[in-house]
Design an enzyme around this catalytic site. Structure first.
Site, PDB file in Angstrom:
ATOM      1  CD  GLU A 309      -2.880   1.216   0.177  1.00  0.00           C
ATOM      2  OE1 GLU A 309      -2.715   2.014  -0.780  1.00  0.00           O
ATOM      3  OE2 GLU A 309      -3.818   0.419   0.231  1.00  0.00           O
ATOM      4  CG  ASP A 313      -1.052   4.819  -1.190  1.00  0.00           C
ATOM      5  OD1 ASP A 313      -1.683   4.333  -2.153  1.00  0.00           O
ATOM      6  OD2 ASP A 313      -1.407   4.672  -0.009  1.00  0.00           O
ATOM      7  CB  SER A 559      -4.933   1.133  -3.025  1.00  0.00           C
ATOM      8  OG  SER A 559      -5.640   0.527  -1.987  1.00  0.00           O
TER       9      SER A 559
END
Length: 609
Positions: A309, A313, A559
């Protein structure tokens, strides 16, 4: 004279006890993974926290649209934090009413404290006293996979009618937005196998929440040819997809924040691996770390579940805004306890903190952390100046939380919007289902195989911008129209069961339900046409090439689409700030902002609202 005094005292007491009790909050079922283990001991002392009604909340959408709608004469005239605090501070009448009620029930004033912000009253009471006050019954609930215990009442609680109108919610009562605390004997590297998707409410734990990036495995022989964007999404594919080429001019005034929840953490060597391939000028560049409640970029656990994650990002967010624009990493929660969205909001707005410098132990991380190895500093309360754009790729199922809890948090997002902050949340990766594919039974409980659509939160809050996912269709060109993402993940969306239709969506929702009615039974989703629809905007969320633990992986999810959207909006803010305008703030009323904004050279040709 003595008789008059007695009569006066009787009248004073009766004035606060005559109204009947009414049900204040109710839930039909407890969240999945929890079970009632036993009756709560009546002598257990708990901090009963009473959230007071904030005045002017009935006008909060009006205030937000006044500074956010492009046709408003006050567009961009955002409020100061001081004005926000003054406008929504609970009234003296609310404080006095609740104090008088507690006194009439035998709770001495010495046991009642008002928070610094004036928003909460805390009363130290026993379970027996709480049950009498709230006309409910407390049990100890146990989590099936971790053994964590949580004190709560199951079906509902009650307040005197004249008190109820002054109270938002009372905790601990029905709320299960609670971290599954682990003892010091449990190493972080073991947690991924122990936390089951759909059960953990510690949103940083692998597999938790409605938004968890998925991978199809290793990517070999990466080419940066735009002809391969249907298989490999790179920063150049994003630039080609959205005609996004921009050189910033006002980086000293601009800000972009990306939120991660410990133990999620980026790997520095992966950042350089990614930048070496896709943005050489950024090799060695790192996000600016803002630690909230002991947030740390941990290196104890390394796997896709712990690093995917954050790497996703930050690699794409930073590459797209370029080397001149700093990106702030809001790392929330320590390794021992973790954190919730409320911990983040406390740090961004001191008026949101639930009590003094702490939080609600039934819902949020409590700092200082008393567990061995925990963060021992003070809780972060109003310590962080919010970035202009804040991107968060985490979420819950709406049904995990009570309507009162979500409403109070949603109002805080509206306040941030009024202050000029754009808050982005991923819409979810399971289509109309919740985390792990659970849907809703008619009684509101969640289960695999149920038929009711299960919306996500905070994406269903009308005061955040919910970001869905699209895809370049297999075999299509990067210049061809995209479709909704249905590769590996299914872009989350639907209609809220908690929030009413905001005025800025009325025309779009009416048009959609009239011209394109969903081919589903009307009793399995909120088909009234009067509820909040989401997502608000979408961007590519399929086939992202991300460096994770020394190799490139193919990653899917909202995401991915959320930080990409944040990067593009950051460029829009730069263009506005460069000519003395305010940041865009809450973008939803603008509707098709990305469709009417051309991201091309030279930079001042960027559409400026």
């Amino acid at each position: 004279m003595f008789l008059v005094l007695i009569l006066s005292l009787v009248a004073a007491v009766s004035s606060v006890t005559i109204s009947p009790h009414v049900r204040h909050e109710h839930r039909r079922d407890i969240p999945s993974g929890w079970r009632a283990a036993r009756r709560a001991p009546l002598t257990t002392v708990l901090p009963l926290r009473i959230g007071l009604v904030q005045p002017n909340l009935d006008q909060i959408e009006e205030h937000l649209l006044d500074v956010s709608h492009p046709e408003s004469p006050n567009y961009g005239h955002h409020w100061s934090p001081a004005k926000i605090a003054q406008t929504f501070r609970p009234s003296k009448d609310s404080v006095d009413t609740v104090r008088q009620w507690l006194a009439s029930e035998g709770i001495d004033a010495s046991r009642v404290t008002l928070s610094k912000t004036g928003g909460w009253l805390e009363a130290k009471v026993s379970v027996k006293e709480a049950e009498s006050l709230l006309k409910t019954e407390y049990s100890v609930y146990e989590h099936e996979s971790t053994g964590t215990e949580h004190l709560a009442c199951r079906s509902g609680y009650h307040l005197p009618e004249h008190v109820s109108k002054h109270v938002d919610l009372v905790t601990p009562t029905l709320h299960f937005d609670v971290k599954l605390k682990r003892g010091p004997a449990e190493p972080v590297e073991k947690r991924e196998s122990q936390v089951k998707p759909g059960t953990a409410k510690s949103i940083g734990q692998p597999g938790s929440g409605v938004v968890t990036p998925k991978t199809t495995g290793r990517v070999n022989g990466i080419l940066q040819e735009l002809s391969q964007c249907d298989q490999f999404i790179t920063p150049n594919c994003i630039r080609a997809l959205y005609d996004f080429v921009y050189y910033p001019l006002a980086t000293d005034k601009n800000s972009f924040g990306i939120v991660e929840y410990t133990p999620q953490a980026y790997v520095p060597s992966d950042m350089d691996m990614f930048f070496t391939n896709f943005s050489k000028s950024q090799v060695g560049q790192r996000p600016g770390l803002v630690s909230i409640d002991g947030g740390v970029v941990q290196d104890v656990a390394t796997s896709f579940g712990f690093n995917g994650e954050s790497n996703l990002d930050l690699q794409f967010g930073m590459a797209l805004v370029g080397p001149k624009q700093n990106v702030t990493l809001y790392q929330v929660g320590d390794l021992v306890e973790g954190a919730s969205f409320n911990n983040l909001l406390d740090a961004l707005d001191g008026t949101y903190c639930t009590f003094e410098d702490g939080d609600d132990p039934s819902q949020d991380g409590i700092y200082p952390d008393i567990l061995p190895g925990g963060y021992t500093g003070p809780a972060s309360c109003g310590t962080v100046k919010p970035a202009h754009i804040i991107s968060t790729s985490y979420g819950y199922n709406e049904a995990d939380l009570t309507p009162a809890y979500t409403a109070r948090q949603c109002a805080e997002y509206a306040k941030l919007g009024i202050m000029g902050v754009t808050v982005l949340y991923s819409s979810g990766d399971n289509g109309v289902a919740g985390n792990s594919g659970v849907c809703l039974n008619p009684d509101g409980s969640q289960a695999v195989g149920a038929s009711g659509f299960n919306p996500s939160f905070p994406g269903s809050c009308p005061f955040v911008t919910s970001v869905g996912a699209t895809q370049v269709n297999p075999g299509a060109k990067v210049t061809d129209p995209e479709s909704a993402c249905e590769q590996v993940i299914f872009s989350g969306g639907g209609f809220s069961n908690y929030f009413a239709l905001p005025s800025y969506q009325e025309a779009a929702v009416t048009n959609y339900l009239t011209k394109y009615p969903p081919p589903y039974a009307l009793n399995i989703f909120n088909s009234t046409g009067k509820s909040r629809a989401f997502p608000d905007i979408s961007a590519n969320g399929a086939n992202y090439v991300v460096a994770i633990n020394g190799e490139f992986s193919s990653v899917f999810g909202t995401s991915a689409s959320t930080p990409v959207t944040g990067a593009i909006l950051t460029a829009i803010n730069d263009a506005r700030l460069a000519i003395g305008k305010s940041p865009i703030g809450f973008i939803n009323p603008t509707g098709q902002i990305l469709a009417v904004t051309q991201m091309v050279l030279p930079p001042l040709r960027v559409g400026i609202l």
